[in-house]
Design an enzyme around this catalytic site. Sequence first.
Site, short mmCIF file in Angstrom:
data_model
loop_
_atom_site.label_atom_id
_atom_site.label_comp_id
_atom_site.label_asym_id
_atom_site.label_seq_id
_atom_site.Cartn_x
_atom_site.Cartn_y
_atom_site.Cartn_z
N LYS A 1 16.75 -61.31 0.64
CA LYS A 1 17.19 -59.93 0.42
C LYS A 1 18.66 -59.67 0.74
CE LYS A 1 14.51 -56.64 0.39
NZ LYS A 1 14.03 -55.69 -0.59
N GLU B 1 22.34 -46.40 0.28
CA GLU B 1 21.06 -45.82 0.73
C GLU B 1 21.28 -44.83 1.87
OE1 GLU B 1 17.48 -48.87 0.19
OE2 GLU B 1 19.17 -49.75 1.24
N ASN C 1 34.72 -13.90 21.98
CA ASN C 1 34.16 -13.74 20.63
C ASN C 1 35.22 -13.97 19.54
OD1 ASN C 1 31.95 -13.08 22.09
ND2 ASN C 1 31.88 -10.91 21.52
N THR D 1 19.42 -41.67 -20.96
CA THR D 1 18.86 -40.35 -20.74
C THR D 1 17.39 -40.64 -20.44
OG1 THR D 1 18.30 -40.05 -23.06
CG2 THR D 1 20.43 -39.20 -22.38
N HIS D 2 16.80 -39.86 -19.54
CA HIS D 2 15.41 -40.12 -19.10
C HIS D 2 15.27 -41.53 -18.51
CE1 HIS D 2 14.35 -36.56 -21.56
NE2 HIS D 2 15.23 -37.08 -22.41
N SER E 1 17.40 -58.82 5.34
CA SER E 1 16.10 -58.45 5.88
C SER E 1 15.71 -59.49 6.93
CB SER E 1 15.06 -58.43 4.76
OG SER E 1 13.77 -58.65 5.28
N SER F 1 27.45 -24.67 25.97
CA SER F 1 27.81 -25.30 24.70
C SER F 1 28.89 -26.37 24.89
CB SER F 1 28.29 -24.25 23.69
OG SER F 1 29.34 -23.48 24.25
N ASN G 1 20.39 -56.00 0.87
CA ASN G 1 20.08 -54.59 0.65
C ASN G 1 21.33 -53.71 0.58
OD1 ASN G 1 17.30 -55.14 0.72
ND2 ASN G 1 17.29 -55.02 2.95
N1 ARG Z 1 30.27 -20.49 23.53
C1 ARG Z 1 30.24 -19.27 22.82
C2 ARG Z 1 29.96 -19.53 21.34
O1 ARG Z 1 30.04 -20.62 20.96
C3 ARG Z 1 31.54 -18.55 22.96
C4 ARG Z 1 31.46 -17.07 22.75
C5 ARG Z 1 30.69 -16.46 23.87
N2 ARG Z 1 30.69 -15.04 23.81
C6 ARG Z 1 29.82 -14.29 24.51
N3 ARG Z 1 29.91 -13.02 24.35
N4 ARG Z 1 28.90 -14.82 25.25
O2 ARG Z 1 29.66 -18.66 20.57
#
Ligand code: ARG
Length: 464
Positions: A287, A294, A114, A159-160, A281, A27, A289
């Site tokens: 144009k 948007e 965790n 309205t509408h 455009s 991650s 825009n």
């Molecule tokens: N990168 C993990 C997450 O975003 C961190 C926690 C990982 N914990 C584990 N028990 N593998 O959740």
Amino acid sequence: MTTNTNQSWGGRFNQPTDEFVKIFGASVFFDKILAPYDVQGSIAHATMLQEVGILTIDEKDQIIKGLNQILAEIDAGKFEWSVALEDVHMNIESRLTEICGDAGKKLHTGRSRNDQVATDIRLYLRDQVDAITLEIKRLQVALLDLAEKEASTIMPGFTHLQAAQPLSFGHHMMAYFEMLSRDAERLVDCRKRMNSMPLGSAALAGTTYPINRERTAELLGFDRICSNSLDGVSDRDFAIEFLSVASLIMMHLSRFSEELILWSSAQFDFIELPDSFCTGSSIMPQKKNPDVPELVRGKTGRVYGNLTSLLTIMKGQPLAYNKDNQEDKEPLFDTVDTLKACLRVFADMVPTIEAKRDNMYNSCKKGYTTATDLADYLVKKGLPFRDAHEVVGQSVSYGIEHQKDLGELSLEELQAFDDRIENDVFDVLSLEGSLDARDHLGATSPNQVKAAIKEARKHIAQPK
Ligand code: ARG
């Protein structure tokens, strides 16, 4: 002898991790933005560990110095992020151990990734909520200024999407101010629940060390600690609440966008957005825009999508932590970035909106927008409202046939529908008269709009 090189958990493994699984499970590509919060959490954790006698003062000092060095390396772009180390937490811990050896290895005593990640996200989001709240205020101030400038500008209200009654353009802007006030309140409210500290929940059941969670919470500015360790590590309600609030804000910006898009079309021609907020455009030279509104309208889709993502990520998870939770981050970060950008661009754009007052006024003269005023006039002359409604309906039908607005009919023509109509009717049928007549709290008369703006200014803290 282990053949797995992961320093954090390789011990019980007999095979190395598959090369692609390393990338698949990592991650660090996206969670490295949590680094400042990870360091903040670790400094508080180390401080507390020393205070309860788990670390020596020297170890704590080495850890804090090392963590600050790491932050400086990250800021300078010199930190070497490693995919093999999975995430921001293990990247930082591994570098800390390089810098200060055994002291670095002791930092993880009494905690788990965790509770660490759950804490980091809350610290991150708390900061972001504060930044977003300021940006909302900036947009609100821009709306107040525009509303003040245009309090007496008359436009047709719909309205509408059919012309309904004359409105002050300032009143219309103040409607968005109100929506944003509720949004800001919702942010404050969700921040309260967010500001609980999971740290100390450890993996899921708490820890065997004599930790002092209140102290860590105090150091990190949390209002309280999560009271149940299982819930502490696995709860993502706070993030879902934020994504819900973000979705509501985007819904409001999207409705505003839709109006700006309509109003800047040649068919409405109520406003001019400056060139700096529009594009051209490549094929149609005429144009201009309205890209900014948007895009904001379009980005609303991804913010809603992110809310749905996180709700769905959470719905099937047994307690407590599961790796699914790692998927919470991208929808959250994307929403924060998208929302901040949309609010910023709106706060910059709103002061540049130019009301085309004559066009709004002339448009309001079409569509019999003072018909209700004529009915109210007749009621005041003694006719029951239902009968008055019928009389005015007939006069509108006559007007359509003769291509005249109600105010353009002669007194004789009007009297043919009801002989109670007198010369004073023309004040009532004028757009200004119609607007001024709606003169109570919450209504559209310029007086009331100015009063509402004044009141609103008292309640809004001026952002820097
Ligand atoms: N990168 C993990 C997450 O975003 C961190 C926690 C990982 N914990 C584990 N028990 N593998 O959740």
